[in-house]
Design an enzyme around this catalytic site. Structure first.
Site, PDB file in Angstrom:
ATOM      1  N   LYS A 208       3.186  10.177   8.353  1.00  0.00           N
ATOM      2  CA  LYS A 208       2.606   9.670   9.604  1.00  0.00           C
ATOM      3  C   LYS A 208       3.302  10.222  10.862  1.00  0.00           C
ATOM      4  CE  LYS A 208       0.273   5.605   7.699  1.00  0.00           C
ATOM      5  NZ  LYS A 208      -1.109   5.719   8.064  1.00  0.00           N
TER       6      LYS A 208
ATOM      7  N   PHE B  64       0.868  -1.185   0.000  1.00  0.00           N
ATOM      8  CA  PHE B  64       0.000   0.000   0.000  1.00  0.00           C
ATOM      9  C   PHE B  64       0.899   1.228   0.000  1.00  0.00           C
ATOM     10  CE2 PHE B  64      -2.383   3.493   1.835  1.00  0.00           C
ATOM     11  CZ  PHE B  64      -3.525   3.455   1.050  1.00  0.00           C
TER      12      PHE B  64
ATOM     13  N   ASP C  44       9.508   2.739   1.181  1.00  0.00           N
ATOM     14  CA  ASP C  44       8.351   3.472   1.690  1.00  0.00           C
ATOM     15  C   ASP C  44       8.293   3.218   3.193  1.00  0.00           C
ATOM     16  OD1 ASP C  44       5.900   4.306   2.599  1.00  0.00           O
ATOM     17  OD2 ASP C  44       4.779   3.586   0.863  1.00  0.00           O
TER      18      ASP C  44
HETATM   19  N1  PLP Z   1       2.640   4.334   2.312  1.00  0.00           N
HETATM   20  C1  PLP Z   1       2.366   3.536   3.360  1.00  0.00           C
HETATM   21  C2  PLP Z   1       3.303   2.421   3.687  1.00  0.00           C
HETATM   22  C3  PLP Z   1       1.225   3.745   4.136  1.00  0.00           C
HETATM   23  O1  PLP Z   1       0.961   2.944   5.174  1.00  0.00           O
HETATM   24  C4  PLP Z   1       0.369   4.819   3.792  1.00  0.00           C
HETATM   25  C5  PLP Z   1      -0.867   5.069   4.554  1.00  0.00           C
HETATM   26  O2  PLP Z   1      -1.358   4.231   5.271  1.00  0.00           O
HETATM   27  C6  PLP Z   1       0.695   5.621   2.701  1.00  0.00           C
HETATM   28  C7  PLP Z   1       1.843   5.359   1.983  1.00  0.00           C
HETATM   29  C8  PLP Z   1      -0.173   6.788   2.307  1.00  0.00           C
HETATM   30  O3  PLP Z   1       0.036   7.817   3.224  1.00  0.00           O
HETATM   31  P1  PLP Z   1      -1.032   9.005   3.351  1.00  0.00           P
HETATM   32  O4  PLP Z   1      -2.297   8.388   3.834  1.00  0.00           O
HETATM   33  O5  PLP Z   1      -0.388   9.951   4.322  1.00  0.00           O
HETATM   34  O6  PLP Z   1      -1.170   9.592   2.008  1.00  0.00           O
END
Ligand code: PLP
Length: 407
Positions: free
Chosen positions: A255, A141, A226
């Site tokens: 986050k 994700f 990520d």
């Molecule tokens: N990347 C990862 C690993 C995530 O867990 C998330 C959100 O849960 C995102 C990207 C997307 O982040 P945002 O919701 O701040 O756009």
């Protein structure tokens, strides 16, 4: 009081129901409009690393808002310079590292895709023509904007918005699949979460990340991690890659970095720092002084007070504690990003029972409960959690037939 559920259904975009109307928070606790109190072990999905209304957060927001909240990106500001230098130091990029501040995880990943494109457009000795393929991992994700969504192989999220950004290929979570994807050639970058949070706190197979590093290096491709969910101390190290002994070309963050203030970041290492040039990216709000000051205060506090020691210790305590509870089949994750695997696909029922018992957790998959509490939790919060979670599990166990009990 008005019926908030009706208001929500009428006025909010219909993207899913809301569990309660929360009105305030303090430490690891939140209260709803009827003054019911909940222990928050989801932390805004791995965001509220200092809990709610922490004095360090409150003071940073207030002081910077009263000084200089926002200026255009034609200007630099002291908090922005400070957070960039801090992130370079914590990530261990050395002098050559560079930082771009965005507003969310998905935005940081958009920039990661652009980084991959810029890299792939460069001539490469072994690979000949421009490389456009980006490898991701099944179950990943990476966000909801079109680029980051294209990195996210989950059909339910992506299919309504096809066509996706082309040339993004999902590999299985096996070393064989990884090798085969690189053998096809044309890879500009691999983008991977060190632990897949949304997939249910899924760890990569042993050696996967190290092999991804070796293959990206051998094929002149970038390894981009990520760390939106795992970064900023969540796993007990500043970055999860530091647990694996792997050095990436770039990392994305969001986050916990802002503890509740919207903020994302892309950090580059070595030659990946030379790819962007003026005109290729920017953001009105990205890295504004308010967001930057909050991140400095949050990360500064975590560092000065050695809070990551607590992340590791409380993580171990929670893992030990849940092992004895009904329906628990094991745990995954690291630090205070914990997946609690259940012996039956009852996680949504457990999350609902937990809320009834005044505890917030979530069920990313049918058999996993995820917890991502504040880094600052102590014995009281751990014991409260184990009591409430144990009661919720017992509620559900009383109505569940586990596979071994089936006739
Ligand atoms: N990347 C990862 C690993 C995530 O867990 C998330 C959100 O849960 C995102 C990207 C997307 O982040 P945002 O919701 O701040 O756009």
């Amino acid at each position: 009081m008005t019926n908030w559920n009706d208001d929500a259904a009428r006025d909010l975009m219909s993207l899913g129901g809301r569990l309660a109307l929360l009105t305030r928070g303090e430490g690891s606790w939140v209260w709803d409009a009827d003054d019911n109190r909940y222990l928050d072990f989801l932390g805004g999905i791995a965001v509220n690393c200092l809990g709610h209304a922490h004095p360090v957060f409150v003071e940073a927001v207030s002081a910077q808002a009263a000084t200089l909240a926002h200026v255009s990106n034609y200007f630099a500001t002291p908090p922005q310079l400070e957070i960039a230098a801090r992130l370079k130091r914590l990530a261990g990029t050395g002098e050559r590292g560079r930082v771009f501040l965005a507003n969310s995880g998905t935005e940081a990943n958009e920039m990661a895709i652009k980084l991959a494109r810029l890299h792939g457009a460069q001539p490469s000795a072994g690979e000949g023509a421009a490389r456009t393929r980006i490898l991701v991992v099944e179950g990943a994700f990476h966000g909801r904007t079109m680029g980051a969504l294209s990195l996210t192989p989950k059909a339910a999220y992506r299919d309504p918005f096809l066509p996706a950004v082309p040339d993004i290929v999902a590999v299985e979570r096996t070393l064989e699949s990884l090798e085969a994807a690189f053998a096809e050639g044309g890879v500009a970058a691999m983008i991977v979460e060190p632990i897949q949070g949304e997939a249910g706190v899924v760890e990569l197979p042993e050696g996967f990340l190290a092999r991804a590093r070796a293959l990206t290096t051998a094929h002149d491709a970038l390894l981009i991690l990520d760390e939106v969910q795992t970064g900023s101390g969540r796993t007990g190290e500043w970055f999860a890659f530091q647990r694996e002994g792997v050095i990436p070309d770039a990392v994305t963050l969001a986050k916990s970095i802002g503890a509740g203030f919207p903020l994302g970041a892309l950090i580059t290492f070595a030659s990946a720092s030379d790819l962007f040039y003026p005109g290729t990216h920017n953001s009105t709000f990205g890295g504004n002084p308010l967001a930057s000051a909050v991140a400095n205060a949050v990360l500064g506090f975590v560092e000065d007070e050695h809070v990551l020691d607590n992340v590791n210790a409380r993580g171990a305590q929670l893992r030990d504690g849940v092992a004895a509870l009904p329906l628990v089949a094991g745990t995954t994750g690291a630090g205070l990003l914990i997946g609690i695997r259940l012996s039956a696909p009852v996680a949504p029922a457990v999350a609902a029972a937990a809320q009834e018992r005044g505890l917030i957790v979530n069920a990313p998959t049918p058999d996993v409960i995820r917890i991502a509490p504040a880094y600052t939790i102590g014995d009281t919060e751990v014991q409260e959690f184990l009591t409430r979670f144990g009661a919720a599990l017992a509620d559900v166990a009383a109505t569940t037939t586990t596979p071994s009990e089936k006739p």
